[in-house]
Write a protein that holds these residues in place. Structure first.
Motif, PDB file in Angstrom:
ATOM      1  N   GLU A 473      47.615  -2.170  94.750  1.00  0.00           N
ATOM      2  CA  GLU A 473      47.242  -3.536  95.139  1.00  0.00           C
ATOM      3  C   GLU A 473      46.516  -4.236  93.997  1.00  0.00           C
ATOM      4  O   GLU A 473      45.561  -3.690  93.431  1.00  0.00           O
ATOM      5  CB  GLU A 473      46.328  -3.519  96.374  1.00  0.00           C
ATOM      6  CG  GLU A 473      46.959  -2.951  97.629  1.00  0.00           C
ATOM      7  CD  GLU A 473      46.022  -3.076  98.834  1.00  0.00           C
ATOM      8  OE1 GLU A 473      45.065  -3.873  98.759  1.00  0.00           O
ATOM      9  OE2 GLU A 473      46.247  -2.370  99.834  1.00  0.00           O
ATOM     10  N   ILE A 474      46.953  -5.440  93.656  1.00  0.00           N
ATOM     11  CA  ILE A 474      46.228  -6.295  92.715  1.00  0.00           C
ATOM     12  C   ILE A 474      45.958  -7.618  93.427  1.00  0.00           C
ATOM     13  O   ILE A 474      46.774  -8.099  94.202  1.00  0.00           O
ATOM     14  CB  ILE A 474      47.025  -6.529  91.412  1.00  0.00           C
ATOM     15  CG1 ILE A 474      48.399  -7.139  91.711  1.00  0.00           C
ATOM     16  CG2 ILE A 474      47.176  -5.238  90.630  1.00  0.00           C
ATOM     17  CD1 ILE A 474      49.187  -7.496  90.447  1.00  0.00           C
ATOM     18  N   THR A 475      44.791  -8.184  93.168  1.00  0.00           N
ATOM     19  CA  THR A 475      44.423  -9.410  93.879  1.00  0.00           C
ATOM     20  C   THR A 475      45.187 -10.601  93.313  1.00  0.00           C
ATOM     21  O   THR A 475      45.552 -10.635  92.125  1.00  0.00           O
ATOM     22  CB  THR A 475      42.916  -9.703  93.763  1.00  0.00           C
ATOM     23  OG1 THR A 475      42.578  -9.851  92.389  1.00  0.00           O
ATOM     24  CG2 THR A 475      42.113  -8.572  94.362  1.00  0.00           C
ATOM     25  N   GLU A 476      45.393 -11.578  94.153  1.00  0.00           N
ATOM     26  CA  GLU A 476      46.163 -12.754  93.750  1.00  0.00           C
ATOM     27  C   GLU A 476      45.478 -13.517  92.629  1.00  0.00           C
ATOM     28  O   GLU A 476      46.125 -13.952  91.670  1.00  0.00           O
ATOM     29  CB  GLU A 476      46.358 -13.674  94.959  1.00  0.00           C
ATOM     30  CG  GLU A 476      47.137 -14.939  94.641  1.00  0.00           C
ATOM     31  CD  GLU A 476      47.144 -15.913  95.809  1.00  0.00           C
ATOM     32  OE1 GLU A 476      47.913 -16.883  95.753  1.00  0.00           O
ATOM     33  OE2 GLU A 476      46.387 -15.697  96.770  1.00  0.00           O
ATOM     34  N   THR A 477      44.172 -13.686  92.709  1.00  0.00           N
ATOM     35  CA  THR A 477      43.455 -14.461  91.694  1.00  0.00           C
ATOM     36  C   THR A 477      43.571 -13.804  90.324  1.00  0.00           C
ATOM     37  O   THR A 477      43.752 -14.483  89.306  1.00  0.00           O
ATOM     38  CB  THR A 477      41.978 -14.605  92.087  1.00  0.00           C
ATOM     39  OG1 THR A 477      41.446 -13.303  92.406  1.00  0.00           O
ATOM     40  CG2 THR A 477      41.809 -15.512  93.282  1.00  0.00           C
ATOM     41  N   VAL A 478      43.476 -12.453  90.281  1.00  0.00           N
ATOM     42  CA  VAL A 478      43.605 -11.744  89.009  1.00  0.00           C
ATOM     43  C   VAL A 478      45.021 -11.885  88.470  1.00  0.00           C
ATOM     44  O   VAL A 478      45.249 -12.097  87.270  1.00  0.00           O
ATOM     45  CB  VAL A 478      43.236 -10.250  89.188  1.00  0.00           C
ATOM     46  CG1 VAL A 478      43.644  -9.442  87.958  1.00  0.00           C
ATOM     47  CG2 VAL A 478      41.750 -10.115  89.456  1.00  0.00           C
ATOM     48  N   ALA A 479      46.001 -11.775  89.345  1.00  0.00           N
ATOM     49  CA  ALA A 479      47.399 -11.878  88.924  1.00  0.00           C
ATOM     50  C   ALA A 479      47.686 -13.230  88.293  1.00  0.00           C
ATOM     51  O   ALA A 479      48.464 -13.340  87.338  1.00  0.00           O
ATOM     52  CB  ALA A 479      48.308 -11.631  90.117  1.00  0.00           C
TER      53      ALA A 479
END
Length: 597
Positions: A473-479
């Motif tokens: 899982e990677i967060t949307e804001t970081v992506a």
């Protein structure tokens, strides 16, 4: 030794002339005088209770010397005949000579004592119940109260004598070992902090200010180096005695560390704390300390904090007192420093420093643990995926959620270490449970951490089964912040066989174009849009749109923070793939997975 009452120490012949019936009545009077109120009001078998714990009771008239025993005395103490110990003098003749004076002094040391409540006493001695020439010997504990007459001297006593078996003695020794510091005789560190916690709780409940002092012997390292540790220990012990002699009744002192004492002070505000600190400084400074080497001097420094006004927990009280003590020790002279609230910036700095130290220690000591929360399939109604959530275990066994330390750890550059340890725990769990599918979070820095991908390859050794059952899982804001970098990271994971999920979807308002470019397998809808879903129409519209959007790209969807049946029903009808939240299960320790499956 001054001791009044010849009848106590001289054998009396009066008892030899007393009729048997009178002697029996007199023996029973020990029970009546000592225990009758409970016997009459509640009908308790107090003799039986005493016997069950190897105790007996007595009443002693020190004016006449008469000693009345409870009816079980012969059985408990092993007397041939209680008539032979019917006087204080006769009983004293059975006490070991080296212990006799200690017992006699008990009844003479407090002239002018309280005539209403009496004077408490407690002592231990060896007793030969069948006479001094007998081989039979027992060790007893004698506890009770004596009352003075008009001239202040003891005239009457009531007491209980207990047999001290080896088991009882070992319990007492164990109690001392568990509670007290061997060198100083003060409470040890564990019991001191226990006492501080109890006082803190009471102070908060009763709104009564108390104080905690941390006291340090100055220049102890120099003393140890110059004269030896033994001399240093003698100074520590004497300083502890002097502080204790000047503390108020009810205050609690203990040895916190090698040269530090902690003192819990009841009902003590800032003014009283400063006065007390000056009293302790004076008590140590004014006179020399006699050691086995020579007469020496010592000084102390003190740091104090008011509880609960300035400290709401034991941890805070100790840390604040130590911080004030460090300032006091930096002075050229012995002094007291009171804790002062730090400016917000300094407080945040110290808090961050403490968190960082805690994270590093937990990583070094292998105190990072995983808890699992189920993601329930809307088709089967069963958990098919578990999210692996990180917890940090404190030295005391309590757990800290990732939200309390990960944000600070990321700012301080520790997130890579945390992510690698999380990866190790996750892969190990997947290898042990071949049916398990895990979803694991990574920080933004990990998307650019080639070492993390190298570690993944090494741990899985190209095992396609483990990789297939892992979702990253990677967060949307970081992506969105580093889109090209995120795309490369996602593509690499897909090539290895892992699935990828966008976490907190909706928080960053990803465009259709970006979502398609990331090529992820799963979308986890931010819980902020789900928690009020049952009653918020705008959230319902937004969630339904996100589900439709993800479905159009062929992605599975997960709703986080599902907390009630109405929200679950709406999500299922809207086409969500998985639901996660307290409604479907609280996180549980990964070691319990087999039981939960």
């Amino acid at each position: 030794m001054s001791y009044r009452g010849p009848n106590v120490v001289a054998t009396s012949n009066a008892d030899e002339k007393t009729p048997a019936a009178s002697r029996d009545n007199r023996t029973r009077s020990a029970t009546t005088d000592f225990l009758d109120p409970l016997t009459e009001t509640e009908g308790l078998d107090l003799v039986g209770i005493l016997s069950s714990v190897d105790e007996t009771a007595y009443v002693w008239d020190l004016t006449t010397g008469r000693l009345d025993w409870e009816s079980n005395a012969a059985e408990i103490l092993g007397f041939d005949d209680t008539r032979k110990v019917a006087t204080g003098a006769a009983f004293h003749a059975l006490i070991a000579p080296e212990h006799l004076n200690s017992r006699l002094e008990v009844f003479s040391r407090s002239v002018g004592a309280d005539r209403v409540r009496g004077v408490p006493y407690r002592l231990q001695y060896r007793l030969r119940p069948c006479g001094q020439r007998s081989e039979t010997e027992i060790r007893v504990e004698d506890q009770g109260r004596w009352w003075p007459g008009a001239d202040g001297h003891a005239v009457r006593a009531r007491g209980v004598i207990r047999i001290m078996h080896e088991e009882y003695l070992e319990q007492q020794r164990q109690l001392v070992r568990n509670d007290f510091d061997e060198l100083t005789g003060q409470l040890n560190r564990v019991r001191l902090t226990d006492a501080l916690g109890a006082v803190l709780t009471r102070a908060e409940r009763e709104y009564q200010p108390c104080a905690f002092l941390m006291i340090s012997v100055n220049n102890l390292a120099v003393i140890n180096e110059t004269f030896g540790i033994e001399i240093g220990d003698q100074i520590i012990a004497e300083v502890g005695r002097r502080i204790r002699s000047k503390q108020r009744g009810g205050d609690v002192i203990g040895r916190y560390s090698s040269n530090k004492f902690g003192l819990v002070m009841l009902g003590c505000g800032p003014g009283a704390l400063r006065v007390a600190a000056e009293r302790f400084i004076k008590a140590v400074r004014e006179t020399t300390i006699k050691t086995s080497f020579a007469q020496m001097t010592a000084t102390i420094s003190l740091g104090g904090v008011i509880i609960p006004d300035q400290a709401k927990s034991v941890h805070e009280a100790v840390n604040f007192a130590l911080r004030a003590l460090d300032i006091a020790k930096s002075k050229r002279f012995d002094c007291f420093v009171a804790h002062e609230q730090l400016p917000p910036a300094e407080g945040a700095r110290l808090r961050n420093k403490s968190i960082a130290e805690g994270v590093i220690a937990a990583l070094d000591d292998h105190r990072m643990r995983l808890v699992l929360q189920p993601m329930v399939s809307t088709k089967t109604g069963k958990p098919e995926i578990y999210e692996a959530l990180l917890r940090m275990e404190r030295p005391d066994g309590s757990l800290v959620s990732a939200g309390e330390f990960v944000p600070i750890a990321e700012q301080l550059g520790l997130s890579r270490l945390i992510d690698r340890r999380t990866l190790e725990l996750t892969v190990d769990l997947l290898k042990r449970h071949h049916e398990l599918t895990l979803s694991v979070n990574v920080s933004g820095l990990t998307c650019s951490d080639a070492e993390w991908l190298t570690t993944l390859r090494r741990l899985t050794a190209g095992n396609p089964d483990v990789l297939r059952r892992m979702i990253v899982e990677i967060t949307e804001t970081v992506a969105l912040e580093e889109l090209d970098q995120s795309v490369n990271f996602v593509d690499t994971l897909n090539e290895l066989g892992c699935r990828v999920a966008i976490d907190d979807f909706g928080a960053g308002y990803t465009s259709f174009k970006n979502l398609k470019r990331l090529n992820v397998d799963m979308v986890k809808i931010d819980g902020a849009f789900v928690k009020n879903l049952a009653d918020d129409t705008s959230d319902q519209i937004f969630v339904k749109t996100m589900i439709d959007l993800a479905n159009s790209f062929g992605m599975e969807t997960v709703a986080e923070w599902v907390g009630d049946e109405r929200s679950a029903r709406f999500l299922k009808d809207a086409g969500i793939t998985y639901m996660q939240g307290y409604y479907y299960g609280m996180p549980f320790d990964s070691s319990d997975y087999v039981k939960a499956a």
